[in-house]
Design an enzyme around this catalytic site. Structure first.
Site, mmCIF file in Angstrom:
data_model
loop_
_atom_site.group_PDB
_atom_site.id
_atom_site.type_symbol
_atom_site.label_atom_id
_atom_site.label_comp_id
_atom_site.label_asym_id
_atom_site.label_seq_id
_atom_site.Cartn_x
_atom_site.Cartn_y
_atom_site.Cartn_z
ATOM 1 N N LYS A 191 0.797 -1.160 0.171
ATOM 2 C CA LYS A 191 0.079 0.004 -0.004
ATOM 3 C C LYS A 191 0.871 1.344 -0.145
ATOM 4 O O LYS A 191 0.474 2.221 -0.281
ATOM 5 C CB LYS A 191 -0.929 0.010 1.237
ATOM 6 C CG LYS A 191 -0.305 0.037 2.633
ATOM 7 C CD LYS A 191 -0.360 1.619 3.099
ATOM 8 C CE LYS A 191 0.499 1.529 4.524
ATOM 9 N NZ LYS A 191 1.108 2.977 4.696
ATOM 10 N N THR A 248 -3.987 5.612 3.647
ATOM 11 C CA THR A 248 -2.897 6.323 3.063
ATOM 12 C C THR A 248 -3.010 6.943 1.745
ATOM 13 O O THR A 248 -2.553 7.986 1.615
ATOM 14 C CB THR A 248 -1.730 4.843 2.538
ATOM 15 O OG1 THR A 248 -1.530 4.167 3.724
ATOM 16 C CG2 THR A 248 -0.386 5.369 2.169
HETATM 17 O O1 G3P Z 1 2.750 7.907 6.713
HETATM 18 P P1 G3P Z 1 2.908 6.569 5.943
HETATM 19 O O2 G3P Z 1 2.567 6.640 4.322
HETATM 20 O O3 G3P Z 1 4.095 5.704 6.132
HETATM 21 O O4 G3P Z 1 1.702 5.551 6.259
HETATM 22 C C1 G3P Z 1 1.481 5.532 7.646
HETATM 23 C C2 G3P Z 1 0.500 4.132 7.900
HETATM 24 O O5 G3P Z 1 1.335 3.154 7.351
HETATM 25 C C3 G3P Z 1 -0.834 4.403 7.312
HETATM 26 O O6 G3P Z 1 -1.492 3.094 8.086
#
Ligand code: G3P
Ligand code: NAD
Length: 333
Positions: A191, A248
């Protein structure tokens, strides 16, 4: 009282330490920098990563991994994925028999294409019943503000998953158990790459149809990879799959989404890196996810497109046009 060690005083390590303490655990938070550890112990705040958030007195910070691990039922790992192998190599000899290692990390190791639970099992020499994963729509800043969220705690041993579930269940944090470790980890790692792609679309000024297409087809290729690696396809319809993608890909708090937006607006890789103070795992893991996909014989065109932009310097417009020009296909195959 359940004792937990948390390794990493970044945003998620600190927020998860807060969750564990709020759930009634005694928490030892390991950090590299003495000055930050001292500040956390004296002010009960982590001003570098979660300014303004009061941390429980049940959290004590230390730079000594042996102190952190003493009597720990769970050792929670929240350092950048590409640093895990080296860090854990130093910590593993200090582990007590029975301590369960919990990965909060959402990345795939460069070079080996291994998931974090695989690196943990290999470096610490522990069986699958001592490795767990937490993954879901869990933006640290929102959770630090104690806004309601759910997650998945995964372990092949359901009894261990239930123990961890109890250890991190609070009125604002609702963990569900799952025994599909592979699916939960892949959902979290891929993701981030799809978040980069959606961020690029945002930065290019594209609208919701484009973003919904990237999210949905991104989930389709994540599910294909998972199926090839033995994951349960239903995991990708849950919190660690669709749930995390939605958070995200829609949030300005996501470092991966923001990084992609900066690239889509025309920043170079170096400029986007310079604009990022925290870990955007997808930037490195897009390459290792693609490596894993190729080793598994799985087609992941969106991941490939992200690698082309981030690491091969191809313009976003050109890569998007190439994605749209792919041959027509049935939706499911
Ligand atoms: O800030 P990111 O893109 O690393 O996303 C944070 C978390 O994984 C969201 O669930
Ligand atoms: N922040 C979130 O919202 C969030 C939510 C879920 C999962 N995650 C995942 O958790 C993991 C940690 O992310 P984060 O958000 O806490 O990152 P962060 O950038 O906020 O913090 C990273 C921490 O690791 C430390 N660090 C950096 N290099 C290191 C090294 N070589 N050795 C030891 N420590 C080192 C940093 O000093 C910092 O304390 C990532 O895999 C991320 O994908 C983050």
């Amino acid at each position: 009282m359940t004792r937990c060690a948390v390794f990493g005083t970044g945003s998620w390590g600190t927020a998860f330490a807060m969750i564990l303490a709020d759930a009634g655990c005694e928490v030892s938070l390991w950090g590299r920098r003495q000055e930050l550890v001292d500040v956390v112990n004296t002010t009960h705040e982590n001003p570098d990563y979660l300014p303004g958030v009061r941390l429980s007195d049940a959290i004590t910070a230390t730079t000594d991994p042996a102190v952190a691990l003493a009597g720990a039922e769970f050792a929670v790992l929240a350092v950048p994925s590409q640093t895990l192998r080296q860090n854990l190599g130093a910590w593993a000899p200090l582990l007590e028999p029975g301590t369960v290692l919990v990965s909060l990390m959402k990345g795939i190791e460069l070079g080996t294409a291994k998931r974090m639970s695989e690196v943990i099992a290999e470096v610490a020499g522990v069986g699958p019943e001592r490795v767990a994963v937490v993954s879901g729509p869990n933006l640290a800043r929102e959770i630090a503000n104690r806004q309601p969220a759910a997650t998945v705690v995964a372990c092949s041993d359901e009894v261990v998953a239930k123990r961890l579930q109890t250890a991190c269940h609070t009125p604002y944090f609702r963990p569900y158990t799952n025994t599909d470790v592979v699916g939960c980890e892949l959902g979290g790692a891929v993701k981030n790459v799809i978040g980069l792609a959606v961020g690029m679309a945002d930065g290019m000024g594209l609208g919701d149809n484009t973003k919904a297409t990237l999210i949905t087809r991104g989930l389709a290729e994540t599910t294909r990879l998972g199926a090839a690696l033995g994951a349960d396809p239903y995991t990708f319809a849950g919190l660690a799959g669709m749930g995390d993608l939605v958070a995200t890909c829609s949030s300005p708090l996501s470092r991966n989404h923001t990084f992609g937006t900066n690239l889509g607006r025309g920043m170079t890789l170096a400029q986007a890196v310079a604009a990022t103070s925290q870990t955007a795992e997808g930037v490195k893991s897009c390459e290792s996810v693609l490596d894993l996909a190729r080793r598994s014989g799985v087609d992941m065109p969106i991941v490939e497109a992200v690698v082309d932009v981030v690491h091969n310097g191809r313009p976003t417009q050109e890569v998007l046009a190439a994605l749209m020009a792919r041959s027509a296909k049935p939706e499911r195959r």
